[in-house]
Write a protein that holds these residues in place. Sequence first.
Motif, PDB file in Angstrom:
ATOM      1  N   GLY A 276       1.093  -1.215  -0.204  1.00  0.00           N
ATOM      2  CA  GLY A 276      -0.308  -0.007   0.415  1.00  0.00           C
ATOM      3  C   GLY A 276       0.892   1.357   0.387  1.00  0.00           C
ATOM      4  O   GLY A 276      -0.135   2.292  -0.206  1.00  0.00           O
ATOM      5  N   THR A 277       2.320   0.496  -0.033  1.00  0.00           N
ATOM      6  CA  THR A 277       3.188   2.066  -0.211  1.00  0.00           C
ATOM      7  C   THR A 277       3.824   2.587  -1.289  1.00  0.00           C
ATOM      8  O   THR A 277       4.164   1.172  -2.243  1.00  0.00           O
ATOM      9  N   ALA A 278       4.730   3.672  -2.634  1.00  0.00           N
ATOM     10  CA  ALA A 278       5.485   3.206  -3.290  1.00  0.00           C
ATOM     11  C   ALA A 278       7.325   3.939  -2.605  1.00  0.00           C
ATOM     12  O   ALA A 278       6.831   3.805  -2.042  1.00  0.00           O
ATOM     13  N   SER A 279       7.982   3.001  -3.555  1.00  0.00           N
ATOM     14  CA  SER A 279       9.118   2.544  -2.150  1.00  0.00           C
ATOM     15  C   SER A 279      10.425   3.929  -3.180  1.00  0.00           C
ATOM     16  O   SER A 279      11.258   5.120  -2.308  1.00  0.00           O
ATOM     17  N   ARG A 280       9.611   4.639  -3.940  1.00  0.00           N
ATOM     18  CA  ARG A 280      10.010   6.103  -4.569  1.00  0.00           C
ATOM     19  C   ARG A 280      11.720   5.988  -4.161  1.00  0.00           C
ATOM     20  O   ARG A 280      12.229   7.315  -3.767  1.00  0.00           O
ATOM     21  N   TRP A 281      12.805   4.762  -4.059  1.00  0.00           N
ATOM     22  CA  TRP A 281      13.763   4.984  -4.309  1.00  0.00           C
ATOM     23  C   TRP A 281      14.108   4.832  -3.478  1.00  0.00           C
ATOM     24  O   TRP A 281      15.178   5.222  -2.672  1.00  0.00           O
ATOM     25  N   SER A 282      13.301   4.315  -2.277  1.00  0.00           N
ATOM     26  CA  SER A 282      14.019   4.278  -1.170  1.00  0.00           C
ATOM     27  C   SER A 282      15.457   3.650  -0.656  1.00  0.00           C
ATOM     28  O   SER A 282      16.051   4.684   0.345  1.00  0.00           O
ATOM     29  N   ALA A 283      16.288   2.891  -1.290  1.00  0.00           N
ATOM     30  CA  ALA A 283      17.925   2.643  -0.217  1.00  0.00           C
ATOM     31  C   ALA A 283      18.455   4.371  -0.808  1.00  0.00           C
ATOM     32  O   ALA A 283      19.109   4.676   0.241  1.00  0.00           O
ATOM     33  N   HIS A 284      18.110   4.696  -2.071  1.00  0.00           N
ATOM     34  CA  HIS A 284      19.308   5.981  -2.524  1.00  0.00           C
ATOM     35  C   HIS A 284      18.902   7.178  -1.310  1.00  0.00           C
ATOM     36  O   HIS A 284      19.254   7.783  -1.568  1.00  0.00           O
ATOM     37  N   ARG A 285      17.585   7.433  -1.713  1.00  0.00           N
ATOM     38  CA  ARG A 285      16.751   8.435  -0.256  1.00  0.00           C
ATOM     39  C   ARG A 285      17.512   7.834   1.086  1.00  0.00           C
ATOM     40  O   ARG A 285      18.110   8.884   1.740  1.00  0.00           O
ATOM     41  N   ARG A 302      33.271   2.754   2.176  1.00  0.00           N
ATOM     42  CA  ARG A 302      32.727   1.516   2.692  1.00  0.00           C
ATOM     43  C   ARG A 302      32.075   1.169   1.756  1.00  0.00           C
ATOM     44  O   ARG A 302      31.359   1.856   0.546  1.00  0.00           O
ATOM     45  N   PHE A 303      32.065  -0.263   1.863  1.00  0.00           N
ATOM     46  CA  PHE A 303      31.159  -1.139   0.686  1.00  0.00           C
ATOM     47  C   PHE A 303      29.430  -0.727   0.814  1.00  0.00           C
ATOM     48  O   PHE A 303      28.752  -1.111   2.087  1.00  0.00           O
ATOM     49  N   VAL A 304      28.346  -0.335  -0.017  1.00  0.00           N
ATOM     50  CA  VAL A 304      26.967  -0.542  -0.046  1.00  0.00           C
ATOM     51  C   VAL A 304      26.746  -2.203   0.258  1.00  0.00           C
ATOM     52  O   VAL A 304      27.759  -2.972  -0.773  1.00  0.00           O
ATOM     53  N   GLY A 305      25.578  -2.476   0.552  1.00  0.00           N
ATOM     54  CA  GLY A 305      25.668  -4.001   0.689  1.00  0.00           C
ATOM     55  C   GLY A 305      24.084  -4.312  -0.523  1.00  0.00           C
ATOM     56  O   GLY A 305      23.942  -3.813  -1.508  1.00  0.00           O
ATOM     57  N   GLU A 306      23.117  -4.016  -0.396  1.00  0.00           N
ATOM     58  CA  GLU A 306      21.577  -5.409  -1.033  1.00  0.00           C
ATOM     59  C   GLU A 306      20.827  -3.898  -0.709  1.00  0.00           C
ATOM     60  O   GLU A 306      19.667  -3.680  -0.723  1.00  0.00           O
ATOM     61  N   MET A 307      21.479  -3.366  -1.642  1.00  0.00           N
ATOM     62  CA  MET A 307      20.193  -1.396  -1.782  1.00  0.00           C
ATOM     63  C   MET A 307      20.255  -1.377  -3.680  1.00  0.00           C
ATOM     64  O   MET A 307      21.577  -1.618  -4.534  1.00  0.00           O
ATOM     65  N   ILE A 308      19.329  -1.012  -3.814  1.00  0.00           N
ATOM     66  CA  ILE A 308      19.158  -0.541  -5.195  1.00  0.00           C
ATOM     67  C   ILE A 308      19.290   0.737  -5.833  1.00  0.00           C
ATOM     68  O   ILE A 308      18.406   1.509  -4.498  1.00  0.00           O
ATOM     69  N   TYR A 309      19.919   1.024  -6.315  1.00  0.00           N
ATOM     70  CA  TYR A 309      20.367   2.663  -6.408  1.00  0.00           C
ATOM     71  C   TYR A 309      19.849   3.278  -7.976  1.00  0.00           C
ATOM     72  O   TYR A 309      19.539   2.479  -9.027  1.00  0.00           O
ATOM     73  N   PRO A 310      18.833   4.491  -8.584  1.00  0.00           N
ATOM     74  CA  PRO A 310      18.158   4.273  -9.419  1.00  0.00           C
ATOM     75  C   PRO A 310      18.706   4.398 -11.043  1.00  0.00           C
ATOM     76  O   PRO A 310      19.265   4.718 -11.986  1.00  0.00           O
ATOM     77  N   TRP A 311      20.632   5.233 -10.606  1.00  0.00           N
ATOM     78  CA  TRP A 311      21.480   5.002 -11.256  1.00  0.00           C
ATOM     79  C   TRP A 311      22.147   3.507 -11.993  1.00  0.00           C
ATOM     80  O   TRP A 311      22.658   3.626 -12.829  1.00  0.00           O
ATOM     81  N   PHE A 312      21.529   3.143 -11.552  1.00  0.00           N
ATOM     82  CA  PHE A 312      21.963   1.292 -11.458  1.00  0.00           C
ATOM     83  C   PHE A 312      21.816   1.013 -13.463  1.00  0.00           C
ATOM     84  O   PHE A 312      21.544   0.424 -13.958  1.00  0.00           O
ATOM     85  N   PHE A 313      20.698   1.933 -13.000  1.00  0.00           N
ATOM     86  CA  PHE A 313      19.595   1.618 -15.133  1.00  0.00           C
ATOM     87  C   PHE A 313      20.088   2.842 -15.659  1.00  0.00           C
ATOM     88  O   PHE A 313      19.602   2.696 -16.929  1.00  0.00           O
ATOM     89  N   GLU A 314      20.704   3.685 -15.185  1.00  0.00           N
ATOM     90  CA  GLU A 314      22.159   4.237 -16.068  1.00  0.00           C
ATOM     91  C   GLU A 314      23.052   3.644 -16.798  1.00  0.00           C
ATOM     92  O   GLU A 314      23.249   4.067 -18.051  1.00  0.00           O
TER      93      GLU A 314
END
Length: 408
Positions: A276-285, A302-314
Amino acid sequence: MLEVPLDHADPAGPAIEVYAREVVAPGKEDSDLPWLLFLQGGPGHKAIRPGADPGAWLDRALREYRVLLLDQRGTGRSTPANRQTLPADPAEAAAYLRHFRADSIVRDAELLRRRLIGDRPWSVLGQSFGGFCAVTYLSLAPEGLREAFITGGLPSLTAGPDEVYRAAYPRVLAANERYFARYPDDQEIVRRIVRHLRERDVRLPGGERLTARRFQTLGIGLGSSVQFHNLHYLLEEAFIGRDELSDAFLRAVDAAVSYAARPIYALLHEACYCQGTASRWSAHRVRDEFPQFALDGDGPVRFVGEMIYPWFFEEDPALRPLRECAELLAAYEDWPDLYDVDRLAANAVPVAAAVYYDDMYVDRDHSLQTADRIAGLRTWVTNEYAHNGLSADARVLDRLIAMVRGEA
């Protein structure tokens, strides 16, 4: 192979195929064994391949079960969902992919169960995201289950993506500290690589540029006992001489950071937490709340982990054609509930769950809160294993089986 509705609410609508592989111990092919459905971690990962993938649990399971390895919809030999197969129109692709979460996977499993064994219930083993699916199974169709085993996969029943990532970033920092305590010399190697990538145009074998922020995503494996050490062995061969990154290093990095084999993971990872909610690129924010991950200073990397960022799609060629689709999915608000809190409180299916104390991927506190809300669930909290405990040691499944049967 079984044909199933794309949308289970519209059984007469478009159909896709799901593939499942039966595995049985030699000499037991004709035995009337109980069935065990394995739900793979992910989302967007195909099931393990016997003999090819590590899976210490499988031999233990085959002692008494006929195992079904399900390629969850969109993965493996099931109808694929990727840049080559999804509708070209981003809105159509997003609408299609809204049917690829745990609720649809569970309904696929129920059709498979009825096809194979009719009204008889079967057992389910859920690893990581597969455990999320198992909890959805207990919510939507508990009548289909004889027993459930969950490893590293008890999700929060109510937390949204922002809460999930606010809990996740500190765990990733803790994993970094464990890593650099084990391999302290790697801190300078990592800083050197980041400086090199800032100053030079370094290309991966596929032709795209390797940026420092994409290199930083190699930390996704720090929660696995195997990949934790593999990262060190990758870094120690990063440079040829003083000023050039080796071909071997770049080839290995390319394989690790590409989502070509798992686009659903990138497209729907945050949606796994949406009800019932949108993620709106939560990990990025949420990342902005953790300056320890910044790459623009001279401090430790420091490395990041299991996060998806909008720039992946660039930056990832396998994802670039799906950028608009990803934006629509990130903005989508009407995700249905995945868990039925009341039904779980009245659960009658025997359930045992392993909660890994230092799990980088699934929050321990969220898992224990959920364990308290599923009637009859028995919990084993352990710091003996990392997130991949199930594949690393057959004793994990052995203990869960004993717990369900009241023997441990």
